[in-house]
Enzyme design. Structure first.
Site, PDB file in Angstrom:
ATOM      1  N   PRO A  11       0.794  -1.223   0.000  1.00 54.03           N
ATOM      2  CA  PRO A  11       0.000   0.000   0.000  1.00 54.03           C
ATOM      3  C   PRO A  11       0.829   1.277   0.000  1.00 54.03           C
ATOM      4  O   PRO A  11       1.883   1.351   0.626  1.00 54.03           O
ATOM      5  CB  PRO A  11      -0.831  -0.104   1.282  1.00 54.03           C
ATOM      6  CG  PRO A  11      -0.170  -1.131   2.120  1.00 54.03           C
ATOM      7  CD  PRO A  11       0.554  -2.043   1.188  1.00 54.03           C
ATOM      8  N   ASN A  12       0.331   2.234  -0.744  1.00 58.19           N
ATOM      9  CA  ASN A  12       0.852   3.591  -0.869  1.00 58.19           C
ATOM     10  C   ASN A  12       2.138   3.704  -1.680  1.00 58.19           C
ATOM     11  O   ASN A  12       2.589   4.814  -1.952  1.00 58.19           O
ATOM     12  CB  ASN A  12       1.028   4.260   0.505  1.00 58.19           C
ATOM     13  CG  ASN A  12      -0.284   4.382   1.228  1.00 58.19           C
ATOM     14  OD1 ASN A  12      -1.251   4.887   0.666  1.00 58.19           O
ATOM     15  ND2 ASN A  12      -0.353   3.892   2.450  1.00 58.19           N
ATOM     16  N   ARG A  19       4.817  10.990  -2.265  1.00 63.71           N
ATOM     17  CA  ARG A  19       4.525  10.843  -0.841  1.00 63.71           C
ATOM     18  C   ARG A  19       5.813  10.947  -0.032  1.00 63.71           C
ATOM     19  O   ARG A  19       6.734  10.171  -0.204  1.00 63.71           O
ATOM     20  CB  ARG A  19       3.869   9.482  -0.601  1.00 63.71           C
ATOM     21  CG  ARG A  19       3.604   9.169   0.838  1.00 63.71           C
ATOM     22  CD  ARG A  19       3.000   7.764   0.972  1.00 63.71           C
ATOM     23  NE  ARG A  19       2.998   7.368   2.353  1.00 63.71           N
ATOM     24  CZ  ARG A  19       3.593   6.277   2.823  1.00 63.71           C
ATOM     25  NH1 ARG A  19       4.226   5.462   2.018  1.00 63.71           N
ATOM     26  NH2 ARG A  19       3.550   6.005   4.100  1.00 63.71           N
ATOM     27  N   TYR A  24      11.188   8.959   1.353  1.00 59.46           N
ATOM     28  CA  TYR A  24      11.188   7.950   0.308  1.00 59.46           C
ATOM     29  C   TYR A  24      11.864   8.378  -0.992  1.00 59.46           C
ATOM     30  O   TYR A  24      12.000   7.571  -1.909  1.00 59.46           O
ATOM     31  CB  TYR A  24       9.751   7.500   0.013  1.00 59.46           C
ATOM     32  CG  TYR A  24       9.059   6.944   1.238  1.00 59.46           C
ATOM     33  CD1 TYR A  24       9.461   5.733   1.788  1.00 59.46           C
ATOM     34  CD2 TYR A  24       8.029   7.633   1.857  1.00 59.46           C
ATOM     35  CE1 TYR A  24       8.844   5.217   2.916  1.00 59.46           C
ATOM     36  CE2 TYR A  24       7.403   7.129   2.983  1.00 59.46           C
ATOM     37  CZ  TYR A  24       7.819   5.922   3.506  1.00 59.46           C
ATOM     38  OH  TYR A  24       7.213   5.421   4.633  1.00 59.46           O
ATOM     39  N   ASN A  75       8.191  -5.419  -0.745  1.00 61.03           N
ATOM     40  CA  ASN A  75       8.043  -4.251   0.110  1.00 61.03           C
ATOM     41  C   ASN A  75       6.558  -4.200   0.425  1.00 61.03           C
ATOM     42  O   ASN A  75       5.755  -3.702  -0.366  1.00 61.03           O
ATOM     43  CB  ASN A  75       8.500  -2.967  -0.581  1.00 61.03           C
ATOM     44  CG  ASN A  75       8.400  -1.765   0.327  1.00 61.03           C
ATOM     45  OD1 ASN A  75       7.738  -1.800   1.361  1.00 61.03           O
ATOM     46  ND2 ASN A  75       9.051  -0.680  -0.056  1.00 61.03           N
ATOM     47  N   ALA A  78       2.984  -0.831   4.905  1.00 60.51           N
ATOM     48  CA  ALA A  78       2.462  -0.935   6.269  1.00 60.51           C
ATOM     49  C   ALA A  78       2.019  -2.344   6.635  1.00 60.51           C
ATOM     50  O   ALA A  78       2.008  -2.710   7.815  1.00 60.51           O
ATOM     51  CB  ALA A  78       1.308   0.044   6.462  1.00 60.51           C
ATOM     52  N   GLU A  99      12.914  -9.199   1.824  1.00 60.89           N
ATOM     53  CA  GLU A  99      12.104  -8.088   2.332  1.00 60.89           C
ATOM     54  C   GLU A  99      12.863  -6.804   2.037  1.00 60.89           C
ATOM     55  O   GLU A  99      14.065  -6.709   2.287  1.00 60.89           O
ATOM     56  CB  GLU A  99      11.906  -8.259   3.840  1.00 60.89           C
ATOM     57  CG  GLU A  99      11.146  -7.148   4.504  1.00 60.89           C
ATOM     58  CD  GLU A  99      10.992  -7.362   5.997  1.00 60.89           C
ATOM     59  OE1 GLU A  99      10.365  -6.491   6.638  1.00 60.89           O
ATOM     60  OE2 GLU A  99      11.490  -8.363   6.549  1.00 60.89           O
ATOM     61  N   HIS A 101      12.792  -2.460   2.245  1.00 63.13           N
ATOM     62  CA  HIS A 101      12.221  -1.191   2.715  1.00 63.13           C
ATOM     63  C   HIS A 101      13.103  -0.057   2.231  1.00 63.13           C
ATOM     64  O   HIS A 101      14.330  -0.139   2.329  1.00 63.13           O
ATOM     65  CB  HIS A 101      12.132  -1.147   4.240  1.00 63.13           C
ATOM     66  CG  HIS A 101      11.263  -2.210   4.794  1.00 63.13           C
ATOM     67  ND1 HIS A 101       9.900  -2.161   4.725  1.00 63.13           N
ATOM     68  CD2 HIS A 101      11.576  -3.386   5.386  1.00 63.13           C
ATOM     69  CE1 HIS A 101       9.395  -3.257   5.265  1.00 63.13           C
ATOM     70  NE2 HIS A 101      10.397  -4.021   5.663  1.00 63.13           N
ATOM     71  N   ARG A 108      12.775   4.760  12.671  1.00 56.94           N
ATOM     72  CA  ARG A 108      11.486   5.431  12.588  1.00 56.94           C
ATOM     73  C   ARG A 108      10.616   5.065  13.789  1.00 56.94           C
ATOM     74  O   ARG A 108      11.111   4.576  14.798  1.00 56.94           O
ATOM     75  CB  ARG A 108      10.835   5.078  11.255  1.00 56.94           C
ATOM     76  CG  ARG A 108      11.689   5.612  10.085  1.00 56.94           C
ATOM     77  CD  ARG A 108      11.068   5.472   8.760  1.00 56.94           C
ATOM     78  NE  ARG A 108       9.804   6.206   8.673  1.00 56.94           N
ATOM     79  CZ  ARG A 108       8.910   5.995   7.733  1.00 56.94           C
ATOM     80  NH1 ARG A 108       9.123   5.082   6.800  1.00 56.94           N
ATOM     81  NH2 ARG A 108       7.795   6.696   7.704  1.00 56.94           N
TER      82      ARG A 108
END
Length: 156
Positions: A11-12, A19, A24, A75, A78, A99, A101, A108
């Site tokens: 998502p996103n 964003r 990012y 990725n 969330a 994985e 990111h 964070r």
């Protein structure tokens, strides 16, 4: 399909470049796809690149590539921190999983420090920016080459 790497985005990530560019970066998801596709081609591999905001769509793609592909770069956005359903799908995989990111999630918010995906992942990339995707593709190509040298019975 054994020469195809699935790069899967949650998502996103469709808003990458728009964003929170301070976190990012300004590169778009299309830019990331082009870089990953070029890297996969260097190793004679194909690339399937997808993004979805829907958890079930991510699970469907994991299931489609869980056997017989060259691996999965994920990725999960969330969903990394919330989705036991994605973990269950990943646990059915017989291929390596990286994985990925963009940001260093460990610098964070505290809720980002836990990853369900990591419980099934072969390797984890975090904090390399979008270059982490390219490194993940390269790592899967390396694992595939090593498994071919080792012969049958290699492990995930």
């Amino acid at each position: 399909m054994d020469t195809t790497i699935l790069v899967l985005n949650g998502p996103n990530l469709n808003l990458l470049g728009k964003r929170q560019p301070e976190i990012y970066g300004s590169e778009t998801l299309a830019d990331v796809e082009a870089r990953c596709r070029a890297e996969a081609a260097r190793f004679g591999l194909g690339l399937a690149f997808h993004q979805s905001n829907a958890e079930h769509a991510l699970i469907d793609l994991i299931q489609a590539y869980r056997v017989g592909s060259a691996g999965i770069v994920l990725n999960a956005g969330a969903y990394t921190h919330t989705s036991i359903a994605i973990l269950d799908a990943l646990n059915t995989c017989e291929v390596p999983i990286v994985e990925c990111h963009i940001s260093n999630v460990h610098r964070r918010e505290a809720f980002r420090h836990h990853s369900y995906v990591s419980l099934a992942a072969t390797a984890v990339m975090a904090g390399f920016g979008t270059h982490g995707y390219v490194l993940a593709v390269r790592h899967l190509a390396h694992l595939r080459a090593a498994a071919r040298v080792a012969g049958p019975g290699g492990s995930r």
